[in-house]
Design an enzyme around this catalytic site. Structure first.
Site, PDB file in Angstrom:
ATOM      1  N   ASP A  71      -5.915   6.563   9.761  1.00 36.01           N
ATOM      2  CA  ASP A  71      -6.242   5.275  10.378  1.00 36.01           C
ATOM      3  C   ASP A  71      -6.372   5.467  11.888  1.00 36.01           C
ATOM      4  OD1 ASP A  71      -3.490   5.905   9.916  1.00 36.01           O
ATOM      5  OD2 ASP A  71      -2.889   3.850  10.236  1.00 36.01           O
TER       6      ASP A  71
ATOM      7  N   GLU B  36      -4.884   3.071  18.081  1.00 40.29           N
ATOM      8  CA  GLU B  36      -4.323   1.773  18.430  1.00 40.29           C
ATOM      9  C   GLU B  36      -3.086   1.866  19.323  1.00 40.29           C
ATOM     10  OE1 GLU B  36      -5.170  -1.219  14.846  1.00 40.29           O
ATOM     11  OE2 GLU B  36      -3.870   0.432  14.238  1.00 40.29           O
TER      12      GLU B  36
ATOM     13  N   GLU C 225       1.890  -5.590  11.610  1.00 38.49           N
ATOM     14  CA  GLU C 225       2.205  -4.657  12.685  1.00 38.49           C
ATOM     15  C   GLU C 225       1.043  -4.471  13.662  1.00 38.49           C
ATOM     16  OE1 GLU C 225       0.352  -1.962   9.543  1.00 38.49           O
ATOM     17  OE2 GLU C 225       1.429  -3.876   9.650  1.00 38.49           O
TER      18      GLU C 225
ATOM     19  N   GLY D 269      -3.813   7.272   5.407  1.00 38.86           N
ATOM     20  CA  GLY D 269      -3.180   8.054   6.457  1.00 38.86           C
ATOM     21  C   GLY D 269      -4.121   8.373   7.597  1.00 38.86           C
TER      22      GLY D 269
ATOM     23  N   GLU E 142       2.416  13.925  18.455  1.00 38.62           N
ATOM     24  CA  GLU E 142       1.868  13.527  17.160  1.00 38.62           C
ATOM     25  C   GLU E 142       0.513  14.169  16.885  1.00 38.62           C
ATOM     26  OE1 GLU E 142       0.556   9.268  15.102  1.00 38.62           O
ATOM     27  OE2 GLU E 142       0.724   9.471  17.270  1.00 38.62           O
TER      28      GLU E 142
ATOM     29  N   ARG F  26       0.839  -1.194   0.000  1.00 36.56           N
ATOM     30  CA  ARG F  26       0.000   0.000   0.000  1.00 36.56           C
ATOM     31  C   ARG F  26       0.879   1.252   0.000  1.00 36.56           C
ATOM     32  NH1 ARG F  26      -0.785  -1.832   5.577  1.00 36.56           N
ATOM     33  NH2 ARG F  26       0.074  -0.332   7.063  1.00 36.56           N
ATOM     34  N   SER F  27       0.302   2.345  -0.470  1.00 42.05           N
ATOM     35  CA  SER F  27       1.005   3.614  -0.488  1.00 42.05           C
ATOM     36  C   SER F  27       0.406   4.527   0.586  1.00 42.05           C
ATOM     37  CB  SER F  27       0.914   4.257  -1.878  1.00 42.05           C
ATOM     38  OG  SER F  27       1.737   5.397  -1.962  1.00 42.05           O
ATOM     39  N   GLN F  28       0.440   5.819   0.360  1.00 40.19           N
ATOM     40  CA  GLN F  28      -0.192   6.819   1.217  1.00 40.19           C
ATOM     41  C   GLN F  28      -0.639   7.962   0.314  1.00 40.19           C
ATOM     42  OE1 GLN F  28       2.358   7.857   4.648  1.00 40.19           O
ATOM     43  NE2 GLN F  28       0.878   6.820   5.952  1.00 40.19           N
TER      44      GLN F  28
END
Length: 498
Positions: free
Chosen positions: A278, A476, A245, A276, A461, A165-167
């Protein structure tokens, strides 16, 4: 070997030896993963303490802690300036781990994120540009181009488990930043030509399968044919399996669903990671993660960024005197802009929204994704005013703009605010002349950052923009210290605020 399919990996993740599943996905084998997995098969089954000891004997882990002396910075601006060297990584040497080694230096976000992240890097680059470090931005661009050549796409991050997958596609934003700062003045068309090849490759990745679409087949991978024949895009992942992950979490959540629905659940979880965001109520049917339907959604931010990619390709081909390709990409951009206006703008709400192509309905979730059409300058003046008014009346909070108007347990929802989305809004406002409102957003953000810094002595963040004195939550994992894109956007706001 593909160690994520090994018995050792499964048993360690399910035993919850690490509170964060990403920890073991990033483990470095002392010898090799193959050897560790073979040894484990000889000695299993092990109790949890024995398994913990086995892992300690055969693996090492990179530190995710930042130096404690950073707490001595006496201002937010000095903290940002002092932190860049600690987020800097030299070119990689190959390791017995999930890391995809990079040939050039790069910046990591910080905390649990000890690899380069694709869309993060554009916002990080704003701060690097502010200190004149164009070389570091160019090194990251070179890494992305190399990753795309090796992997077929620019992955979410330089980990093997991210490779499918990309972003959000921001390569054109990084190329333009460097072009304007360094090469445009020298008319370095050789550099630009190399970049345009990479931009075309990225465009091909997002449009793969468009030629297969018809009235009978409306979607393939990341491209969707709308009812009027227009092509728009969605997020996707070719893999329909649990994320390594987040293996334990994905298996647990999928167990709540009938078995025949689990593969679709995994794909939609992965597609949301490509976004992005998530995770967010944007992707959910009923605010429960098990109702995730990312691949049914045509996102306004993704399609706005692809409009920008098409527009920039048209511009760059004009610079390079390739008239045929200039005209082609200008036409693609014009068609996408028309489709964005038809499907992704709600006249009733006066706002840009996502569109569910399966139900043929616009989403009722209002989010800061609506700022990206302003950011890329594809909104009309009238649309921009409507979006601006709603942002300032409904989204603006004491700490900046809230991500969505939905309060859920997901981290990309209320009450959280994220630096990249503040930048999309502020730059978008500047595009349409809303300077005073942009200054209000920046002032709220910077005041929250400075007040938080007095307590935390670091940048984070994400933030709770409703009640800035409270820590952001949801998602998460715990709120991470660092933090690349917060540093970059906050730095840029200090440079822009009037």
């Amino acid at each position: 070997m593909n160690f994520v399919n090994s018995q050792l990996f499964l048993d360690v993740q399910l035993a919850a030896i690490f509170s964060d599943s990403k920890t073991f996905a990033d483990a470095i084998a002392n010898d090799s993963w193959q050897l560790a997995c073979d040894l484990y098969l000889r000695v299993k089954p092990l109790t949890t303490p024995q398994l913990t000891e086995f892992v300690a004997q055969h693996f090492t882990f990179e530190s995710t802690q930042l130096p404690t002396q950073q707490s001595n910075s006496d201002s937010v601006q000095s903290y940002i300036a002092n932190l860049w060297p600690y987020l800097h990584r030299n070119a990689d040497t190959a390791k017995a781990s999930s890391l995809l080694p990079l040939k050039h230096s790069y910046i990591v976000p910080g905390g649990r994120f000890q690899e380069i992240y694709y869309w993060d890097s554009y916002f990080t680059a704003l701060g690097l540009q502010d200190i004149g470090d164009i070389d570091s931005i160019e090194a990251m661009l070179a890494n992305f181009i190399d990753l795309q050549n090796r992997n077929g796409c620019i992955p979410n991050g330089n980990r093997s488990y991210y490779s499918s997958r990309s972003q959000p596609p921001i390569l054109a934003l990084i190329v333009d930043l460097i072009w304007q700062a360094k090469y445009c003045k020298n008319s370095d068309f050789a550099w630009l030509t190399d970049c345009v090849v990479a931009l075309e490759q990225e465009y091909t990745f997002w449009m793969q399968g468009a030629e297969l679409l018809s009235e009978q087949i409306s979607s393939h991978k990341r491209v969707v044919k709308m009812a009027n024949g227009a092509l728009l895009n969605r997020y996707w992942d070719d893999q329909a399996t649990p994320r390594p992950e987040s293996l334990r979490e994905d298996l647990h959540d999928a167990s709540l669903l009938p078995e025949q629905q689990r593969a679709n659940y995994y794909r939609n979880i992965r597609a949301a990671c490509e976004s992005g965001w998530d995770f967010s109520s944007r992707w959910l049917g009923n605010n429960k993660l098990t109702s995730i339907q990312t691949t049914d959604i045509i996102p306004v931010d993704l399609n706005s960024l692809l409009y920008y990619l098409e527009k920039q390709l048209g511009h760059y081909f004009a610079v390079l005197n390739n008239t045929n390709k200039q005209q082609y990409f200008e036409q693609q951009a014009a068609q996408r802009r028309a489709a964005i206006n038809q499907y992704l703008f709600s006249t009733d709400m006066g706002f840009f929204v996502d569109f569910n192509y399966q139900s043929q309905q616009q989403s009722t979730v209002l989010s800061l994704a609506a700022t990206v059409p302003l950011f890329v300058n594809c909104a009309s003046e009238e649309q921009a005013v409507l979006v601006k008014n709603k942002l300032m009346s409904d989204f603006l909070k004491p700490g900046g703009l809230v991500t969505t108007l939905n309060e859920t347990s997901q981290q990309w929802d209320s009450p959280n605010g994220w630096a990249p989305l503040q930048w999309f809004a502020v730059h978008g406002f500047h595009q349409y002349g809303f300077v005073a409102d942009a200054n209000t957003i920046m002032s709220n953000w910077l005041q929250m950052i400075e007040n938080s810094f007095k307590t935390d002595h670091c940048l984070l963040e994400k933030y709770n923009v409703y009640e800035p004195e409270n820590r952001a939550g949801g998602g998460e994992y715990k709120v991470q210290q660092g933090f690349g894109w917060t540093n970059g956007v906050t730095s840029r706001f200090y440079h822009l605020i009037k």
